[in-house]
Design an enzyme around this catalytic site. Structure first.
Site, short mmCIF file in Angstrom:
data_model
loop_
_atom_site.label_atom_id
_atom_site.label_comp_id
_atom_site.label_asym_id
_atom_site.label_seq_id
_atom_site.Cartn_x
_atom_site.Cartn_y
_atom_site.Cartn_z
N TYR A 258 80.03 56.15 24.80
CA TYR A 258 79.69 54.72 24.80
C TYR A 258 80.94 53.86 24.67
O TYR A 258 81.09 52.86 25.38
CB TYR A 258 78.72 54.42 23.67
CG TYR A 258 78.37 52.96 23.53
CD1 TYR A 258 77.63 52.30 24.51
CD2 TYR A 258 78.77 52.24 22.40
CE1 TYR A 258 77.31 50.97 24.39
CE2 TYR A 258 78.45 50.89 22.27
CZ TYR A 258 77.72 50.26 23.26
OH TYR A 258 77.40 48.93 23.13
N LYS B 45 82.26 51.10 27.39
CA LYS B 45 82.49 49.69 27.11
C LYS B 45 83.91 49.27 27.46
O LYS B 45 84.15 48.17 27.97
CB LYS B 45 82.18 49.37 25.65
CG LYS B 45 80.74 49.60 25.23
CD LYS B 45 79.73 48.94 26.15
CE LYS B 45 79.70 47.43 26.06
NZ LYS B 45 78.63 46.85 26.91
#
Length: 370
Positions: free
Chosen positions: A182, A186
């Site tokens: 994750y 991002k």
């Protein structure tokens, strides 16, 4: 009237951003796939989404849907994303597709149809461990905690000489330390947007959100924000599950403040820059669980400290927001206590399916919990 496209605008942060932008006089269009993990299997337009917000049900990975959504748009707030550190560590292809490919599809469309402003949602997760102060007073970027120490229940951060490190606010200048899929996603979203914006003359900013809380968060999604996960447990008369020893520290910022930061960024003359969006304060996860149980009227449901570690988790990280204040004019206006009371009022008539134990078992099965 300027028109803003909000990708992921039917979700938690997106719907509040829509409210704030409508209040500021903008025309709002939302592109959202109404993911079942967030919106349930019925995938209906959420009741909380403002009536004045035009909704296009479509996926950010679909070039046709994206091109349709961009017609007549002046600015873009890109929030569409698969969220959650734990799930990203095994649902890797899905996270890369939604977060990175979805952003790439949007950017290719913007290259053909440039807009005046692009604001992309990034995350505090890209920092990995937040900055710390060593015993000699110097500021250091801690290394990732060794798995051997974590298996022994040694949760805290240490310098190379073994001395403890004191967490301090983390500014945007800290180098990324990507400890989860994750976090990698991002950072990729952030960098792709800034690179493409510069190449095509699109004024672009990235906002690094810290732990956002408030009403409308998906309570049945076990990979969403920690306060929503705790709320789901408490609504089902179960104690919150806290990993490690519960003393890890985070920065909790109210969703209305985050929505206001989005408006400030869309209206800012700044470009090619990143900004922290947090409260500038830190709280332990254990204290958060206790505070939420109290305001929900369930003080007897004491948090269950598991003494376990999840792959991708970090120990401490909270925001230095001085840069955001100086250049965007951002300062939080909703205190934590006020926001927590408001959240408790919202939760009073909510029903949630508690999936926290199921999610933990999935991580255990995959060897992602130590």
């Amino acid at each position: 009237m300027a028109r803003v496209l909000i990708t992921g605008g039917a979700g938690f942060i997106g719907s509040h951003a829509a409210d704030a932008l409508l209040g500021a006089g903008y025309d709002i269009r939302v592109l959202d796939n109404l993911s079942p993990q967030v919106h349930g299997t019925t995938r209906k337009r959420p009741d909380y989404l403002a009536d004045d917000a035009e909704l296009i049900v479509g996926d950010v990975t679909d070039p046709i849907a994206v091109e349709r959504a961009l017609r007549g748009v002046d600015k873009v707030l890109h929030l569409a994303s698969a969220v959650g550190v734990g799930q990203s560590m095994y649902d890797i292809a899905s996270y890369v597709q939604i977060n990175e490919l979805g952003t790439a599809v949007l950017l290719e469309a913007l290259a053909k149809r440039p807009v005046g402003k692009l604001v992309v949602a990034s995350s505090m997760s890209i920092y990995g461990e937040g900055l710390c102060r060593a015993s000699d007073g110097t500021t250091v970027a801690p290394a990732e905690r060794p798995i051997g120490r974590l298996r022994q229940g040694d949760w805290e951060l240490h310098a190379d000489d073994g001395q403890p490190l004191e967490p301090v606010p983390t500014p945007e200048t800290k180098q990324p330390a990507l400890s989860s899929i994750y976090a990698l996603n991002k950072y990729a979203q952030e960098r792709m947007s800034l690179i493409t914006g510069k190449a095509y003359g699109i004024s672009t900013l990235a906002l690094r959100f810290f732990n956002v809380f408030g009403p409308r968060q998906a309570l049945s999604n076990p990979y969403t924000g920690v306060l929503a996960i705790f709320a789901s447990r408490l609504l089902n008369e179960r104690p919150p599950l806290v990993f490690e020893d519960g003393l890890q520290r985070r920065d909790f910022v109210h969703v209305r403040d985050v929505a206001r930061a989005c408006v400030l960024a869309l209206e800012s003359q700044q470009t090619d820059a990143v900004y922290n969006v947090g409260s500038g304060q830190s709280r332990s996860i254990l204290s958060i669980a206790q505070d939420l149980a109290r305001v929900m009227g369930r003080p007897n449901l004491q948090a269950e400290v598991t003494g376990k570690y999840r792959a991708g988790d970090i120990r401490h990280c909270f925001a230095d927001i001085s840069h955001s204040k100086a250049e965007l004019g951002f300062a939080p206006s909703v205190s934590f206590d006020t926001g927590l009371d408001e959240l408790a009022t919202y939760l009073a008539d909510q029903i949630a399916e508690d999936r926290a134990e199921q999610a933990t078992e999935e991580l255990l099965r995959r060897g992602l919990v130590a």
